[in-house]
Design a protein around this motif. Sequence first.
Motif, PDB file in Angstrom:
ATOM      1  N   GLY A  38      -2.245  -6.800   7.886  1.00 60.84           N
ATOM      2  CA  GLY A  38      -2.839  -7.922   7.149  1.00 60.84           C
ATOM      3  C   GLY A  38      -4.249  -8.136   6.885  1.00 60.84           C
ATOM      4  N   TYR A  39      -4.920  -6.882   6.644  1.00 57.31           N
ATOM      5  CA  TYR A  39      -6.683  -7.079   6.250  1.00 57.31           C
ATOM      6  C   TYR A  39      -6.896  -6.265   4.973  1.00 57.31           C
ATOM      7  N   GLY A  40      -7.956  -6.870   4.329  1.00 60.46           N
ATOM      8  CA  GLY A  40      -8.373  -6.206   3.269  1.00 60.46           C
ATOM      9  C   GLY A  40      -8.664  -4.791   3.539  1.00 60.46           C
ATOM     10  N   VAL A  41      -9.240  -4.266   4.629  1.00 60.21           N
ATOM     11  CA  VAL A  41      -9.422  -2.811   4.788  1.00 60.21           C
ATOM     12  C   VAL A  41      -9.058  -2.948   6.399  1.00 60.21           C
ATOM     13  N   GLY A  42      -8.153  -1.868   6.529  1.00 68.67           N
ATOM     14  CA  GLY A  42      -7.839  -1.520   7.979  1.00 68.67           C
ATOM     15  C   GLY A  42      -8.904  -0.973   8.780  1.00 68.67           C
ATOM     16  N   TYR A  43      -9.482   0.418   8.276  1.00 68.82           N
ATOM     17  CA  TYR A  43     -10.471   1.149   8.899  1.00 68.82           C
ATOM     18  C   TYR A  43     -11.433   1.419   8.043  1.00 68.82           C
ATOM     19  N   LYS A  44     -12.888   1.011   8.260  1.00 69.33           N
ATOM     20  CA  LYS A  44     -13.737   1.235   7.402  1.00 69.33           C
ATOM     21  C   LYS A  44     -14.672   1.986   7.972  1.00 69.33           C
TER      22      LYS A  44
ATOM     23  N   SER B 189       0.251  -3.380   5.616  1.00 68.48           N
ATOM     24  CA  SER B 189      -0.014  -4.536   4.675  1.00 68.48           C
ATOM     25  C   SER B 189      -1.718  -4.711   4.473  1.00 68.48           C
ATOM     26  N   CYS B 190      -2.242  -3.786   4.226  1.00 68.63           N
ATOM     27  CA  CYS B 190      -3.715  -3.580   4.096  1.00 68.63           C
ATOM     28  C   CYS B 190      -3.843  -3.258   2.691  1.00 68.63           C
ATOM     29  N   ARG B 191      -4.967  -3.882   1.784  1.00 70.19           N
ATOM     30  CA  ARG B 191      -5.171  -3.601   0.647  1.00 70.19           C
ATOM     31  C   ARG B 191      -5.944  -2.076   0.436  1.00 70.19           C
ATOM     32  N   ARG B 192      -6.746  -1.811   1.534  1.00 67.95           N
ATOM     33  CA  ARG B 192      -7.296  -0.444   1.899  1.00 67.95           C
ATOM     34  C   ARG B 192      -6.967  -0.247   3.184  1.00 67.95           C
ATOM     35  N   ALA B 193      -5.926   0.747   3.675  1.00 68.01           N
ATOM     36  CA  ALA B 193      -5.760   0.852   4.887  1.00 68.01           C
ATOM     37  C   ALA B 193      -6.833   1.900   5.623  1.00 68.01           C
ATOM     38  N   VAL B 194      -7.684   2.809   4.725  1.00 72.14           N
ATOM     39  CA  VAL B 194      -8.705   3.407   5.140  1.00 72.14           C
ATOM     40  C   VAL B 194      -9.620   3.704   4.021  1.00 72.14           C
ATOM     41  N   LEU B 195     -10.734   3.204   4.448  1.00 71.81           N
ATOM     42  CA  LEU B 195     -12.094   3.216   3.387  1.00 71.81           C
ATOM     43  C   LEU B 195     -13.265   3.785   3.784  1.00 71.81           C
ATOM     44  N   VAL B 196     -13.468   5.109   3.370  1.00 66.83           N
ATOM     45  CA  VAL B 196     -14.556   5.921   3.868  1.00 66.83           C
ATOM     46  C   VAL B 196     -15.652   5.890   2.806  1.00 66.83           C
TER      47      VAL B 196
ATOM     48  N   THR C  34      -5.525  11.755  13.047  1.00 66.57           N
ATOM     49  CA  THR C  34      -4.239  12.614  13.335  1.00 66.57           C
ATOM     50  C   THR C  34      -3.087  11.369  13.569  1.00 66.57           C
ATOM     51  N   ASN C  35      -1.936  11.628  13.240  1.00 66.69           N
ATOM     52  CA  ASN C  35      -1.025  10.692  13.516  1.00 66.69           C
ATOM     53  C   ASN C  35      -1.185   9.391  13.052  1.00 66.69           C
ATOM     54  N   GLY C  36      -1.665   9.095  12.070  1.00 64.20           N
ATOM     55  CA  GLY C  36      -1.873   7.906  11.224  1.00 64.20           C
ATOM     56  C   GLY C  36      -0.709   7.493  10.479  1.00 64.20           C
ATOM     57  N   GLU C  37      -0.603   6.130  10.425  1.00 59.88           N
ATOM     58  CA  GLU C  37       0.505   5.459   9.315  1.00 59.88           C
ATOM     59  C   GLU C  37      -0.092   4.573   8.726  1.00 59.88           C
ATOM     60  N   PHE C  38      -0.222   4.581   7.410  1.00 56.59           N
ATOM     61  CA  PHE C  38      -0.623   3.725   6.337  1.00 56.59           C
ATOM     62  C   PHE C  38      -0.037   2.979   5.331  1.00 56.59           C
ATOM     63  N   VAL C  39       0.100   1.886   5.275  1.00 52.46           N
ATOM     64  CA  VAL C  39       0.852   0.911   4.397  1.00 52.46           C
ATOM     65  C   VAL C  39       0.168   0.061   3.302  1.00 52.46           C
ATOM     66  N   GLY C  40       0.474  -0.211   2.245  1.00 47.25           N
ATOM     67  CA  GLY C  40      -0.250  -1.059   1.425  1.00 47.25           C
ATOM     68  C   GLY C  40       0.034  -2.547   1.590  1.00 47.25           C
ATOM     69  N   ARG C  41      -0.799  -3.551   0.918  1.00 48.09           N
ATOM     70  CA  ARG C  41      -0.715  -4.853   1.214  1.00 48.09           C
ATOM     71  C   ARG C  41       0.602  -5.295   0.657  1.00 48.09           C
ATOM     72  N   TRP C  42       1.382  -5.948   1.201  1.00 46.82           N
ATOM     73  CA  TRP C  42       2.590  -6.426   1.093  1.00 46.82           C
ATOM     74  C   TRP C  42       2.321  -7.322  -0.255  1.00 46.82           C
ATOM     75  N   THR C  43       3.323  -7.320  -1.321  1.00 47.85           N
ATOM     76  CA  THR C  43       3.243  -8.127  -2.591  1.00 47.85           C
ATOM     77  C   THR C  43       2.238  -7.551  -3.574  1.00 47.85           C
TER      78      THR C  43
ATOM     79  N   ILE D 202      -4.367   0.910  -2.008  1.00 51.79           N
ATOM     80  CA  ILE D 202      -4.551   2.354  -1.828  1.00 51.79           C
ATOM     81  C   ILE D 202      -4.735   2.879  -0.233  1.00 51.79           C
ATOM     82  N   CYS D 203      -3.850   3.749   0.131  1.00 57.39           N
ATOM     83  CA  CYS D 203      -3.739   4.037   1.345  1.00 57.39           C
ATOM     84  C   CYS D 203      -5.299   4.490   2.004  1.00 57.39           C
ATOM     85  N   LEU D 204      -5.853   5.598   1.161  1.00 62.85           N
ATOM     86  CA  LEU D 204      -7.035   5.916   1.621  1.00 62.85           C
ATOM     87  C   LEU D 204      -8.086   6.235   0.325  1.00 62.85           C
ATOM     88  N   GLU D 205      -9.189   5.619   0.555  1.00 62.01           N
ATOM     89  CA  GLU D 205      -9.980   5.806  -0.752  1.00 62.01           C
ATOM     90  C   GLU D 205     -11.451   6.253  -0.010  1.00 62.01           C
TER      91      GLU D 205
END
Length: 582
Positions: A253-259, A279-286, A297-306, A311-314
């Motif tokens: 439930g974050y705007g960005v999971g990993y920044k 449920s993150c708008r950007r699961a990973v933002l690099v 490795t072994n990551g799981e990335f899901v978009g923001r509900w609704t 984007i999972c990785l930007e």
Amino acid sequence: MTKIFYFVVGLTFFVCHIVVASESGRWCAESAGAQGDGLFDNTPVLQKLLDEAGQAGGGIVCLPAGRFCVRGNLVIPAGVTLEGTFRVPPNMNTINEPVTGTILQAYAGRGRPDEAGFIRLAGDNSCVRGLIIVYPEQDQQTLPPVAYPPTIESSQTSNVGVIDCCLLNSYEGIRFIFAARHLVRNVTGYPIKRGLFVDQCYDIGHIENIHFWPFGLVYKPEDPYCKWINVNGVAFEFARTDWHYVSNTFCFGYGVGYKFSDKGSGATNGNFLGIGADSCRRAVLVEGAQAPGLLITNGEFVGRWTSTDSICLEVPRESSGVVSLNNCAFWGPVTTMIRVDAPKAQVTVNACNFVNWDNAGQGQPALAINAGKIIVQGCTFQQSGIHALVGKETRSAIFSGNQAEGGFNVLGNLKHVLCSANEPSPFASPEAIEHYRIRLGTSIDAACLVNWYGREEENALPYRWSSGSSGLLLPVALHKPYTVELACDIPTAIAEAEAPCLYLNDAPLAVVDRNATTVVFSLPAQETSPVLLTLRTATWQPRETIPGSDDVRTLGVRGRVVTVKAEGSSDSCFEYETENEN
């Protein structure tokens, strides 16, 4: 005399107890006058004990179960641990639930996020352990949420730790700057603006078993407070760190999971194992990465509900460095799984699983490679459509050994693209793409469709409903013009609306005649294959149009048959379904 005797014995026992406690390296906060009633301000008592432990060369200041109000700030000297009762990653379902361990109630810094943190790990080897920390004055009805300084911070230190703690509703959870070899382990909570931030760690920090999830909240994606975090919040942010080790971490439930950012001292390299963002708008933002790379490795990335823009990785344009993904999974309400806009970036994707994308129905690809370099190998794409779209600034794109529903499709600028051993489309032979027919709604039409609804049948005739924007992904022979026929029905619900239209690269190609069942049009010679045609149409909902219907889908037209014929080809037509099923 008897009373005097017992008083002397008791006093001697108390003094001996204090001496033993000090000599054993433990200071009991309750014995020193701390009160866990949630009202008494324990700041002076706790700070006095922390200072005593520091002056003694180190030790543990112990707190029993209870709610300990702390209205000021606490500074933990070198070698000292502030310790509560928990020996697991604790959490609370509500901020006021019955006490089952040590809870600190924090108040300092309300509305002043640039002040000193609530707890400062001020010396080497200092630590916080076994506590739940709550902010009683922060609530779910206040927007924007009230800003506070970090709950725990440390700077110019080494070997500091946060273990077995819950930062239930911190505005900012943990901030470590120039804190080498730190350890954060078994931490839960739902920090609001940012969960954990690390910068200028030049000697291998460790982040282990962290779970940032809406503890203490009634969670709904569109609740204003939850949505604020789901758009503005950052769970984990890493700026300059060298050889960081991050394992078994999760956020929801974050705007960005990993920044991954650059605050002026450089970016990150490190090992990220078993990380997840739901449920993150950007699961990973690099926004930046070092040359040795982000090894995920072994990551799981899901978009923001609704959402319709997740984007999972930007990897945005200003980024550089290396991102390497291995054995990761991507799914949920996302428009594009991976988007790379950075000319200087190198992305490698190996043995990953892409479940679904383009939830907004705009013909988006799973991988949007607009610039830079990418290698995608041994991956699985469980949805048909556009699997990779390559932009003009892409310097090199290699796709090898990938499996995809309906065959692996790469579109766009293919000048610097190398494809090998990917699952082929049913149109593998040159003869098949000269003249062929696709019956929509058959068991094997998915290879050529983007954003159509599921297969249906009427009077033994198969069909599919389009959405407001659906795609036809048609294999063609290069440098040859084609004639295309589309048989479709326009329902009465949209008969008076603007006529449906087919587009090629956003340019109108043909209008669907309301009075005809088939539209015939010319397709110019193409330099790449397959070619994407987009059918845009007015929409309708059966529930609002057909009495008794509970169908809430947003539909367009009913598509039945697509026939594609190259100029000068024979009249022998490759029947997509018949040829493959025989």
